[in-house]
Every structure is written in structure tokens, then in C-alpha cells.
Design a protein around this motif. Structure first.
Motif, mmCIF file in Angstrom:
data_model
loop_
_atom_site.group_PDB
_atom_site.id
_atom_site.type_symbol
_atom_site.label_atom_id
_atom_site.label_comp_id
_atom_site.label_asym_id
_atom_site.label_seq_id
_atom_site.Cartn_x
_atom_site.Cartn_y
_atom_site.Cartn_z
ATOM 1 N N PRO A 200 5.780 -0.436 -4.317
ATOM 2 C CA PRO A 200 5.637 -0.295 -5.774
ATOM 3 C C PRO A 200 4.202 -0.480 -6.248
ATOM 4 N N ALA A 201 3.446 -1.319 -5.550
ATOM 5 C CA ALA A 201 2.044 -1.525 -5.960
ATOM 6 C C ALA A 201 1.258 -0.228 -5.796
ATOM 7 N N VAL A 202 1.487 0.491 -4.700
ATOM 8 C CA VAL A 202 0.801 1.777 -4.483
ATOM 9 C C VAL A 202 1.225 2.771 -5.567
ATOM 10 N N GLU A 203 2.529 2.829 -5.815
ATOM 11 C CA GLU A 203 3.030 3.821 -6.788
ATOM 12 C C GLU A 203 2.522 3.512 -8.200
ATOM 13 N N ALA B 107 -0.440 2.000 -8.786
ATOM 14 C CA ALA B 107 -1.893 2.237 -8.800
ATOM 15 C C ALA B 107 -2.231 3.731 -8.753
ATOM 16 N N PHE B 108 -1.364 4.531 -8.142
ATOM 17 C CA PHE B 108 -1.652 5.974 -7.979
ATOM 18 C C PHE B 108 -0.482 6.755 -8.578
ATOM 19 N N ALA B 109 -0.616 7.044 -9.866
ATOM 20 C CA ALA B 109 0.512 7.586 -10.638
ATOM 21 C C ALA B 109 1.066 8.862 -10.006
ATOM 22 N N GLY B 110 2.384 8.927 -9.938
ATOM 23 C CA GLY B 110 3.057 10.137 -9.456
ATOM 24 C C GLY B 110 3.289 10.161 -7.959
ATOM 25 N N THR B 111 2.663 9.239 -7.216
ATOM 26 C CA THR B 111 2.870 9.227 -5.762
ATOM 27 C C THR B 111 4.226 8.589 -5.437
ATOM 28 N N GLY B 112 4.722 8.864 -4.231
ATOM 29 C CA GLY B 112 5.974 8.252 -3.774
ATOM 30 C C GLY B 112 5.818 7.811 -2.330
ATOM 31 N N VAL B 113 6.132 6.549 -2.069
ATOM 32 C CA VAL B 113 5.998 6.030 -0.702
ATOM 33 C C VAL B 113 7.259 6.345 0.108
ATOM 34 N N ILE B 114 7.053 6.884 1.301
ATOM 35 C CA ILE B 114 8.155 7.014 2.263
ATOM 36 C C ILE B 114 7.768 6.156 3.458
ATOM 37 N N ALA B 115 8.410 5.004 3.582
ATOM 38 C CA ALA B 115 8.085 4.107 4.704
ATOM 39 C C ALA B 115 9.274 4.103 5.648
ATOM 40 N N PHE B 116 9.039 4.518 6.876
ATOM 41 C CA PHE B 116 10.158 4.649 7.813
ATOM 42 C C PHE B 116 9.707 4.277 9.227
ATOM 43 N N PHE C 30 -6.369 1.157 -0.150
ATOM 44 C CA PHE C 30 -5.436 0.228 -0.811
ATOM 45 C C PHE C 30 -4.415 -0.291 0.207
ATOM 46 N N VAL C 31 -3.801 0.658 0.942
ATOM 47 C CA VAL C 31 -2.760 0.275 1.915
ATOM 48 C C VAL C 31 -3.379 -0.572 3.035
ATOM 49 N N HIS C 32 -4.504 -0.107 3.541
ATOM 50 C CA HIS C 32 -5.105 -0.812 4.681
ATOM 51 C C HIS C 32 -5.633 -2.196 4.288
ATOM 52 N N ASP C 33 -6.099 -2.333 3.062
ATOM 53 C CA ASP C 33 -6.519 -3.669 2.607
ATOM 54 C C ASP C 33 -5.327 -4.627 2.620
ATOM 55 N N ASN D 9 3.928 6.323 4.507
ATOM 56 C CA ASN D 9 3.309 7.565 4.055
ATOM 57 C C ASN D 9 3.437 7.704 2.546
ATOM 58 N N VAL D 10 2.344 8.145 1.931
ATOM 59 C CA VAL D 10 2.309 8.234 0.462
ATOM 60 C C VAL D 10 2.262 9.716 0.085
ATOM 61 N N MET D 11 3.369 10.177 -0.488
ATOM 62 C CA MET D 11 3.473 11.603 -0.830
ATOM 63 C C MET D 11 2.689 11.891 -2.115
ATOM 64 N N ALA D 12 2.054 13.066 -2.132
ATOM 65 C CA ALA D 12 1.281 13.479 -3.314
ATOM 66 C C ALA D 12 2.213 13.700 -4.497
ATOM 67 N N PRO D 13 1.694 13.510 -5.710
ATOM 68 C CA PRO D 13 2.523 13.797 -6.891
ATOM 69 C C PRO D 13 2.906 15.277 -6.910
ATOM 70 N N ALA D 14 4.036 15.582 -7.555
ATOM 71 C CA ALA D 14 4.437 16.990 -7.688
ATOM 72 C C ALA D 14 3.319 17.750 -8.399
ATOM 73 N N GLY D 15 3.014 18.925 -7.901
ATOM 74 C CA GLY D 15 1.988 19.766 -8.550
ATOM 75 C C GLY D 15 0.561 19.291 -8.318
ATOM 76 N N ALA D 16 0.369 18.432 -7.308
ATOM 77 C CA ALA D 16 -1.000 17.936 -7.025
ATOM 78 C C ALA D 16 -1.904 19.100 -6.625
ATOM 79 N N PRO D 17 -3.188 19.036 -6.990
ATOM 80 C CA PRO D 17 -4.093 20.136 -6.644
ATOM 81 C C PRO D 17 -4.320 20.205 -5.127
ATOM 82 N N PRO D 18 -4.753 21.371 -4.604
ATOM 83 C CA PRO D 18 -4.909 21.547 -3.155
ATOM 84 C C PRO D 18 -5.862 20.533 -2.524
ATOM 85 N N ASP D 19 -6.817 20.032 -3.326
ATOM 86 C CA ASP D 19 -7.772 19.088 -2.712
ATOM 87 C C ASP D 19 -7.310 17.626 -2.854
#
Ligand code: FAD
Ligand code: 2HG
Ligand code: ZN
Length: 491
Positions: free
Chosen positions: A378-381, A383-392, A425-428, A403-413
């Protein structure tokens, strides 16, 4: 120093004479500069890194590998070793400057011997993991390490990344399964140590050094691997539960009730299951109702008939009564066993189809992982609006793929622009918890900056000293694993 080497690399590889000499060493089947033939091997599995190479060189045996390495050492040409190209960290992808040769071990795919009585197999580096599984099964034995990429990943790649996979809980990582090694060192000399010695105190453990070295200290050409007896019975269960803490509690209960039987406990969040169902044809949810979290459990018995199925059923029922587990089902056939495993093994592929992700392969002390996940996701989500964590993944090893999925409609870069901050953030958080930023995939090129940022001087200096001592010309897989020392600033 680095720029001198890369200038030399360019001069040498552009030299027709060098390429002709290389081609002569391995013959026409082992050499190509054809762009179409090289293309599939110049991009990593996730499609994140794109490289170039002066040639794709595929030796047929250890002596040819040694001759190629000697020639490259003479000309200061960089070598990128490659097996199945399933690296999750861009480890087998050369840099885009095209100065290196890509050294494929895939032609060296012979199982030199498989001795069931000694529980040993000597495999060349290019043997594909699934082929070793089949060969061992024919002799009533098993090579117990397995993972989703088993149809492509090679023994050389698995050794060089110290791969883990889904049976680590019971059998450990690759390091514990390698009984001997043969490798070509950066000067072209052959280190022959395939004998499976139980005791060997001739100083530094070169075998262990080469395992997990990601091709930065030499080319692994063969390995002696430990086999185990084939199991007589297997039970695969799919369990629905509320959170990772419940999954770990279940594991501890199962380990106490079924000693030496539990081989896997893989954690799967609802989001990962949904991605698999959406993107992998022929998959269906094992349980009727949705659950926020799932685990796949595999338990085996050495004899048949055994009481394994009854005991596992009893334990799962008792966990349901204790409100640890919400629902569970045990596969009723081999086909269902495989169907459950297919869901688990397809998560990476489904996630790739589902969009871009900032990938992390982290470990913390096992008992702390559930809390780490429930606080950090939840802290990642946030801090980085629209992302979704999939931890498995491998909860029982204290290792999940966060793994942190990009928000829907994120730009190619998005990956280039956002992933560095997300990964930091995650590694810290992982580092603050005393964990590792690479539990099983290695460092490759993806995590080299993060390794440098988060490692102690003691670790960095030791890594660099070992690298420089064994590979003074810096030709073995440059730009991977070992961050170059920064030049001192002029005073
Ligand atoms: P490559 O990708 O070709 O190379 C990997 C690294 O090893 C590179 O640095 C390369 O330069 C070096 N290398 C390759 N061969 C040699 C050699 N002969 N000598 C010296 N260096 C060499 N990993 C896990 O640990 N656990 C998992 O559960 C897992 N699951 C995966 C699932 C999928 C779908 C995929 C795509 C990958 C997965 N991985 C997993 C990643 C894992 O690293 C690889 O599957 C495997 O270890 C790499 O084998 P490879 O032959 O493809 O090596
Ligand atoms: C797994 O456990 C692999 O399935 C791949 O290590 C993880 O795709 C990933 O992040
Ligand atoms: Zn994994």
C-alpha cells in the motif's frame, strides 16, 4: 580504464581478421553475423533491453570455448555468455554498442553421463532444464530444481544465476545441487573440477565463486549435478486464504504435520490469478469463490501407496476449522496437478501480456515477509498513483517477486521515467529490513546501479577485487553484476 578498453574493443571487432579467426575456431555451424539469425538473442525475455553484437558464436565443445576466450582476450573483445536467454535482469543481453560477441552455449547440450546409483548427472552448459528432468525420470531419478522457464533455461544459465525456483523449500538453490564444475576462465584456461568431491579444502572455493557469477568470471561449460530419487506419490493442493500471514502459518503447520513432504508453497495474489485467467488460454480458477490470496502446495512421498493424500486433506480441513484457510482443493489427477502448476508457472508470461511492470525480486527474513508485503504494497501504491503491486512466489523462502504494474494508460516511456524511483522506494524498504534486492534472478544490468547504491564499501570492494583479479581485462560480461569503481575526482 573503461573507455580505453571499449575503444580497443571497437577497433578489434571491426577488424575482419578477428572475425575470420573466430569463425575458423568454431566452423560454419558455430558462427554467424547475420542480423536475422542474431536478432532473437539480442533482446531480453521481458523485452526491456535491446543489444547488438559483432557476432553470435556457438562453440561445440569446451576446447572451442577456450580457444574463443583466448582469442577474445588477445584482442580485448568483450564476451557475453548466453544460455536460454530467460534472464529477468538483462544479464544475457549485450550492450547496444555492438562491441561484444554473444557466446551461446546452446550447442553444448549433451548429458555426458547420468549415474542413477551415484545420484549424479554431468551436463554440458547448454542442456535445457526440462531435458534433464526427462532424462533423470527415465532412470527413476529427479533433478529437483524447477521453474517456469524450464523449457528454455539451460544448466549454464541456472548455475551462473544460482537459480532458485519452486522447490527451494525442500532442495535449496542451484548452489546446493552443483557437485562439480568445469569452466573456461577469462584467460582461456580450463578449470576442470567435475569430480563430485564431498571434501575439498584447496583454498578458495572456485566452484562457489563461479555459481551466481553471471558470466563475469568465466564461462561455465559443464556441471556435475546432484539427483534425488523420483517421488512415488505427489499431491498438489490449491488453497484460498485471506493474507500472506495465514499462508506462512499454514506452511508451518504442514511442515510439522508432514515432515519432509512439503516441497513447495507458492503464494499467488488474486490479481496474478486474474492475469493468468485473462491471458493464458485453457486456464481456469481451481476454487469456485474468489479469495484475496492463494497458495499452491506440493507434497510428495517416497513410497506408494502412502497416506500422504489423507494426511494433507486432514491438515487442510483442520486449517479451515482454525480459520487459517478459507477453502482448498487437492488435484484429483496428474492432469489437474499440471493444470494447477501451469497457473503458477504462467504468472510471468501473463504479467508480461498484462502490461509494463517495475520488477523486484526481494528477500527478507521469512517470518517478516508477510508484514513487509502488507505494509510496503500500500505504501508503494500511495506514493505512485495508479500503480498496482503484484507480489507472488516463494513465500516459504522469504522471497517474493514484488512487481509494480504501471497505471492503466501509462505512456510508453513509463518504465524508463518511473521505474527508477519506484525501485528505489522498494529497495530502500528491503534494505531497511535487512533484506536482499536480488533473491534469485541476479543483478545483471537491471540492478547494477541499485547494487552500488545500497551495498556497503566492504561488499563492493570485495566484488570489484575478485572481478579484477580473475578478469583483469574486463572482457567477461562487462556492465553486469559488478559496478565499476568510480574514478577519483581531480582535486
Ligand atoms: P541466460 O538468461 O541466457 O543467462 C543468465 C545469466 O547467466 C547471464 O548473465 C548470462 O551471461 C549468464 N550465463 C548463461 N550461461 C552461462 C554460462 N554457460 N557460463 C557463464 N555465464 C552464463 N529464476 C529463478 O531463480 N527462479 C524462478 O522461479 C525463475 N522463474 C522464471 C520464470 C520465467 C518464465 C523466466 C523467463 C525466468 C525465470 N527465472 C527464474 C530467471 C532465471 O534466471 C532463468 O530462468 C535461468 O536461471 C537462466 O537460464 P538461461 O539459460 O536462460 O540463462
Ligand atoms: C517466478 O518465480 C520467477 O515465477 C519469475 O522467478 C518472477 O516474473 C517474475 O517476476
Ligand atoms: Zn521466482
Amino acid at each position: 580504464m573503461a573507455s580505453l578498453i571499449s575503444a580497443a574493443v571497437h577497433m578489434a571487432t571491426s577488424s575482419r581478421l578477428f572475425l575470420e579467426q573466430l569463425a575458423a575456431l568454431v566452423g560454419p555451424r558455430g558462427f554467424t553475423t547475420d542480423a536475422d539469425a542474431m536478432a532473437p538473442w539480442l533482446t531480453d525475455w521481458r523485452g526491456r533491453y535491446h543489444g547488438a553484437a559483432a557476432a553470435l558464436v556457438s562453440p561445440a565443445n569446451t576446447e572451442e570455448v577456450a580457444a574463443v576466450v583466448r582469442l577474445c582476450a588477445d584482442h580485448n573483445v568483450a564476451i557475453v555468455p548466453q544460455g536460454g536467454n530467460t534472464s529477468m535482469v538483462g544479464g544475457a543481453t549485450p550492450s547496444p554498442d555492438g562491441g561484444a560477441i554473444l557466446l551461446s552455449l546452446r550447442r553444448m547440450n549433451r548429458i555426458r553421463s547420468l549415474l542413477p546409483d551415484s545420484n549424479l548427472a554431468v551436463c554440458e552448459a547448454g542442456v535445457i532444464l526440462a531435458n534433464l528432468h526427462d532424462a533423470a525420470a527415465e532412470k527413476g531419478r529427479r533433478f529437483p530444481l524447477t521453474l517456469g522457464a524450464k523449457g528454455s533455461a539451460t544448466i549454464g544459465g541456472l548455475v551462473s544465476t544460482n537459480a532458485g525456483g519452486t522447490q527451494v523449500l525442500r532442495f535449496g538453490t542451484m548452489r546446493g545441487l552443483v557437485a562439480g564444475i568445469e569452466a573456461v576462465l577469462p584467460d582461456g584456461s580450463i578449470h576442470s573440477a567435475l569430480a563430485p568431491l564431498k571434501k575439498d579444502n584447496r583454498g578458495y572455493d572456485l566452484k562457489s565463486l563461479l555459481i551466481g557469477a553471471e558470466g563475469t568470471l568465466g564461462i561455465v561449460t559443464a556441471a556435475t549435478l546432484t539427483l534425488v530419487p523420483a517421488f512415488a506419490e505427489r499431491r498438489v493442493a490449491w488453497v484460498g486464504l485471506n493474507d500472506p500471514e495465514a499462508a506462512l502459518t499454514l506452511l508451518r503447520r504442514l511442515e510439522a504435520a508432514l515432515p519432509d513432504a512439503v516441497e513447495s508453497l507458492e503464494l499467488i495474489p488474486a490479481h496474478a490469478l486474474d492475469l493468468v485467467l485473462a491471458h493464458i488460454p485453457g486456464t481456469r480458477a481451481p476454487l469456485d469463490a474468489p479469495h484475496p490470496w492463494h497458495v499452491l502446495i506440493e507434497a510428495t512421498a517416497p513410497e506408494s501407496p502412502s497416506t500422504l493424500g489423507d494426511r494433507l486433506t486432514a491438515e487442510l480441513e483442520s486449517a479451515i476449522e482454525a480459520d487459517i484457510v478459507k477453502d482448498a482443493t487437492i488435484a484429483a489427477s496428474l492432469a489437474q496437478d499440471d493444470a494447477f502448476w501451469r497457473i503458477r508457472d504462467s504468472i510471468s508470461e501473463a504479467e508480461r501480456a498484462g502490461g509494463v511492470a517495475a520488477k523486484h525480486d526481494i528477500s527478507v527474513p521469512v517470518s517478516y515477509m508477510p508484514r513487509f508485503m502488507m505494509e510496503t504494497a500500500p505504501a508503494v501504491e500511495r506514493a505512485f498513483a495508479g500503480t498496482g503491486v503484484i507480489a507472488f512466489g516463494h513465500l516459504g523462502d522469504g522471497n517474493v517477486h514484488f512487481n509494480v504494474m504501471a497505471p492503466a494508460g501509462a505512456p510508453p516511456d513509463w518504465l524508463a521515467s518511473e521505474a527508477p524511483a519506484i525501485s528505489a522506494f522498494v529497495h530502500d524498504a528491503v534494505t531497511a529490513a535487512g533484506g536482499s534486492i536480488s533473491a534469485e534472478h541476479g543483478i545483471g544490468q537491471m540492478k547494477i546501479d541499485e547494487l552500488e547504491r545500497l551495498s556497503s564499501p566492504a561488499r563492493l570492494n570485495a566484488l570489484r577485487a575478485i572481478k579484477t583479479a580473475l578478469d583483469p581485462k574486463g572482457i567477461m560480461n562487462p556492465g553486469k553484476l559488478v559496478p565499476l569503481a568510480k574514478k577519483p575526482r581531480p582535486s
